[in-house]
Scaffold this motif. Sequence first.
Motif, PDB file in Angstrom:
ATOM      1  N   GLN A   1       0.806  -1.206   0.000  1.00 13.47           N
ATOM      2  CA  GLN A   1       0.000   0.000   0.000  1.00 13.47           C
ATOM      3  C   GLN A   1       0.846   1.266   0.000  1.00 13.47           C
ATOM      4  O   GLN A   1       0.469   2.281  -0.584  1.00 13.47           O
ATOM      5  N   LYS A   2       2.003   1.201   0.653  1.00 14.92           N
ATOM      6  CA  LYS A   2       2.875   2.377   0.751  1.00 14.92           C
ATOM      7  C   LYS A   2       4.231   2.078   0.117  1.00 14.92           C
ATOM      8  O   LYS A   2       4.712   0.942   0.174  1.00 14.92           O
ATOM      9  N   PRO A   3       4.865   3.085  -0.493  1.00 17.63           N
ATOM     10  CA  PRO A   3       6.226   2.889  -1.014  1.00 17.63           C
ATOM     11  C   PRO A   3       7.193   2.547   0.111  1.00 17.63           C
ATOM     12  O   PRO A   3       7.033   3.002   1.257  1.00 17.63           O
ATOM     13  N   GLU A   4       8.179   1.741  -0.201  1.00 16.56           N
ATOM     14  CA  GLU A   4       9.153   1.290   0.789  1.00 16.56           C
ATOM     15  C   GLU A   4      10.531   1.867   0.465  1.00 16.56           C
ATOM     16  O   GLU A   4      10.934   1.875  -0.713  1.00 16.56           O
ATOM     17  N   PRO A   5      11.283   2.344   1.472  1.00 20.90           N
ATOM     18  CA  PRO A   5      12.642   2.851   1.222  1.00 20.90           C
ATOM     19  C   PRO A   5      13.549   1.738   0.689  1.00 20.90           C
ATOM     20  O   PRO A   5      13.446   0.578   1.091  1.00 20.90           O
ATOM     21  N   ILE A   6      14.438   2.102  -0.207  1.00 18.01           N
ATOM     22  CA  ILE A   6      15.386   1.138  -0.787  1.00 18.01           C
ATOM     23  C   ILE A   6      16.613   1.082   0.107  1.00 18.01           C
ATOM     24  O   ILE A   6      17.338   2.075   0.267  1.00 18.01           O
ATOM     25  N   THR A   7      16.850  -0.064   0.712  1.00 16.45           N
ATOM     26  CA  THR A   7      18.001  -0.248   1.608  1.00 16.45           C
ATOM     27  C   THR A   7      18.746  -1.548   1.351  1.00 16.45           C
ATOM     28  O   THR A   7      19.634  -1.906   2.123  1.00 16.45           O
TER      29      THR A   7
ATOM     30  N   LYS B   1      17.933   6.827   0.151  1.00 13.84           N
ATOM     31  CA  LYS B   1      17.613   8.101  -0.496  1.00 13.84           C
ATOM     32  C   LYS B   1      16.432   7.988  -1.452  1.00 13.84           C
ATOM     33  O   LYS B   1      15.832   8.999  -1.814  1.00 13.84           O
ATOM     34  N   LEU B   2      16.120   6.768  -1.893  1.00 13.85           N
ATOM     35  CA  LEU B   2      14.995   6.544  -2.794  1.00 13.85           C
ATOM     36  C   LEU B   2      14.021   5.555  -2.168  1.00 13.85           C
ATOM     37  O   LEU B   2      14.395   4.758  -1.301  1.00 13.85           O
ATOM     38  N   GLN B   3      12.788   5.599  -2.629  1.00  9.94           N
ATOM     39  CA  GLN B   3      11.781   4.636  -2.240  1.00  9.94           C
ATOM     40  C   GLN B   3      11.100   4.119  -3.507  1.00  9.94           C
ATOM     41  O   GLN B   3      11.110   4.792  -4.544  1.00  9.94           O
ATOM     42  N   ARG B   4      10.536   2.937  -3.424  1.00 10.64           N
ATOM     43  CA  ARG B   4       9.909   2.356  -4.604  1.00 10.64           C
ATOM     44  C   ARG B   4       8.566   1.744  -4.237  1.00 10.64           C
ATOM     45  O   ARG B   4       8.350   1.262  -3.123  1.00 10.64           O
ATOM     46  N   SER B   5       7.713   1.792  -5.243  1.00  9.46           N
ATOM     47  CA  SER B   5       6.405   1.151  -5.134  1.00  9.46           C
ATOM     48  C   SER B   5       6.335   0.096  -6.223  1.00  9.46           C
ATOM     49  O   SER B   5       6.477   0.403  -7.408  1.00  9.46           O
ATOM     50  N   SER B   6       6.135  -1.167  -5.838  1.00  9.58           N
ATOM     51  CA  SER B   6       6.143  -2.290  -6.781  1.00  9.58           C
ATOM     52  C   SER B   6       4.712  -2.656  -7.158  1.00  9.58           C
ATOM     53  O   SER B   6       3.812  -2.710  -6.303  1.00  9.58           O
TER      54      SER B   6
ATOM     55  N   LEU C   1       6.426  -3.900 -12.109  1.00  6.36           N
ATOM     56  CA  LEU C   1       6.754  -2.506 -12.419  1.00  6.36           C
ATOM     57  C   LEU C   1       7.147  -1.803 -11.123  1.00  6.36           C
ATOM     58  O   LEU C   1       6.347  -1.714 -10.193  1.00  6.36           O
ATOM     59  N   GLN C   2       8.393  -1.330 -11.069  1.00  3.52           N
ATOM     60  CA  GLN C   2       8.878  -0.625  -9.878  1.00  3.52           C
ATOM     61  C   GLN C   2       8.945   0.874 -10.173  1.00  3.52           C
ATOM     62  O   GLN C   2       9.619   1.304 -11.102  1.00  3.52           O
ATOM     63  N   VAL C   3       8.239   1.637  -9.362  1.00  2.01           N
ATOM     64  CA  VAL C   3       8.179   3.093  -9.506  1.00  2.01           C
ATOM     65  C   VAL C   3       9.117   3.703  -8.467  1.00  2.01           C
ATOM     66  O   VAL C   3       8.962   3.441  -7.266  1.00  2.01           O
ATOM     67  N   LEU C   4      10.089   4.487  -8.918  1.00  2.00           N
ATOM     68  CA  LEU C   4      11.082   5.088  -8.021  1.00  2.00           C
ATOM     69  C   LEU C   4      10.690   6.517  -7.682  1.00  2.00           C
ATOM     70  O   LEU C   4      10.327   7.306  -8.559  1.00  2.00           O
ATOM     71  N   MET C   5      10.794   6.838  -6.391  1.00  4.81           N
ATOM     72  CA  MET C   5      10.470   8.181  -5.913  1.00  4.81           C
ATOM     73  C   MET C   5      11.530   8.613  -4.902  1.00  4.81           C
ATOM     74  O   MET C   5      12.001   7.781  -4.103  1.00  4.81           O
ATOM     75  N   PRO C   6      11.925   9.887  -4.902  1.00  5.59           N
ATOM     76  CA  PRO C   6      12.918  10.353  -3.919  1.00  5.59           C
ATOM     77  C   PRO C   6      12.299  10.506  -2.537  1.00  5.59           C
ATOM     78  O   PRO C   6      11.114  10.840  -2.401  1.00  5.59           O
ATOM     79  N   LEU C   7      13.114  10.262  -1.545  1.00 13.10           N
ATOM     80  CA  LEU C   7      12.678  10.475  -0.164  1.00 13.10           C
ATOM     81  C   LEU C   7      12.881  11.933   0.219  1.00 13.10           C
ATOM     82  O   LEU C   7      13.795  12.602  -0.263  1.00 13.10           O
TER      83      LEU C   7
ATOM     84  N   ALA D   1      15.070   9.510   8.856  1.00 12.01           N
ATOM     85  CA  ALA D   1      14.426   8.389   9.541  1.00 12.01           C
ATOM     86  C   ALA D   1      14.956   7.059   9.029  1.00 12.01           C
ATOM     87  O   ALA D   1      15.198   6.126   9.810  1.00 12.01           O
ATOM     88  N   ALA D   2      15.166   6.959   7.692  1.00 12.67           N
ATOM     89  CA  ALA D   2      15.698   5.709   7.129  1.00 12.67           C
ATOM     90  C   ALA D   2      17.123   5.454   7.599  1.00 12.67           C
ATOM     91  O   ALA D   2      17.510   4.319   7.890  1.00 12.67           O
ATOM     92  N   ALA D   3      17.927   6.533   7.708  1.00  6.01           N
ATOM     93  CA  ALA D   3      19.302   6.365   8.187  1.00  6.01           C
ATOM     94  C   ALA D   3      19.324   5.918   9.638  1.00  6.01           C
ATOM     95  O   ALA D   3      20.130   5.067  10.035  1.00  6.01           O
ATOM     96  N   ALA D   4      18.432   6.490  10.448  1.00  2.69           N
ATOM     97  CA  ALA D   4      18.368   6.079  11.851  1.00  2.69           C
ATOM     98  C   ALA D   4      17.902   4.634  11.987  1.00  2.69           C
ATOM     99  O   ALA D   4      18.370   3.894  12.860  1.00  2.69           O
ATOM    100  N   LYS D   5      17.000   4.236  11.104  1.00  4.28           N
ATOM    101  CA  LYS D   5      16.503   2.860  11.160  1.00  4.28           C
ATOM    102  C   LYS D   5      17.559   1.863  10.718  1.00  4.28           C
ATOM    103  O   LYS D   5      17.665   0.761  11.260  1.00  4.28           O
TER     104      LYS D   5
END
Length: 264
Positions: free
Chosen positions: A149-155, A166-171, A233-239, A246-250
């Motif tokens: 349901q929500k885009p996930e950060p790429i790690t 730095k990026l997130q994607r929605s598959s 289909l992977q849609v890339l979006m900037p964080l 928050a992603a760096a802290a996680k």
Amino acid sequence: MTLSDDLNFAEHGGEFEEATPASPVVFGIAFTPKIIGILVGVIGIAGAAYIFLNLLMPAWESYQQQQAKNTELQAQVDQKKASIKQIDKVKDELAQATQQKVQVLGLFANEKTLDTLLLDVNRLVESGNTPTSINGVRAKLNKFVPVSQKPEPITDGSLGLLVDGKLQRSSINAEITGTYEQTQSIIRNIERLQPLLIINDYQVTLAPVESRSPLDKTPLLVGPAAINTSFQLQVLMPLSAEEIAAAAAKAAPVAPVAPVVPKK
């Protein structure tokens, strides 16, 4: 007194005049014109040295100090001018970097493009259809289902370590049906969409042939065969900056806590 005595006196008088010094004598030294000239020269040299040491040297040292001060001030002025030019250069580079950032961000998707992506893909699929006979293969979109349901950060480093966090994607799992030429054209048009998309897990199977009619179950094949193409289909979006933090802290490793040893 005789005449000879007078003559002798005259001679003695001449000797007296020759013996009498013509120059003054001080401490037994006769100050002849030559000696006086030497003394005057020495006194002149001494006076010049005195003037040089007491008047000219301080003035020369002051001049040297002022010259050094002027050189230092000129260096400061030149440095400030260079700093001003450097500031202007940095401003130009910052403006150029900001413009490039806007252009790069324009390549990625956003919430708006993600909401209209289904309509865009369906429009591209329908554009692959041309007026043909009733038995011709018609391209269609069979499935378009988001994985989450929500885009996930790429790690996971799948796109490189530099973009992790730095990026997130929605598959999205998608499937289309069409001929090989239709499918090829649709995939190319999807790749040309403005948002940056990645197609993964590309699989192709032969589609079942359609029957003549509901009563006649005999398959009828006219023209090229239809194929089913499924892909993710992977849609890339900037964080955003907050999401990156928050992603760096996680992703940061948690330091192990040393066990507490009870005191005896």
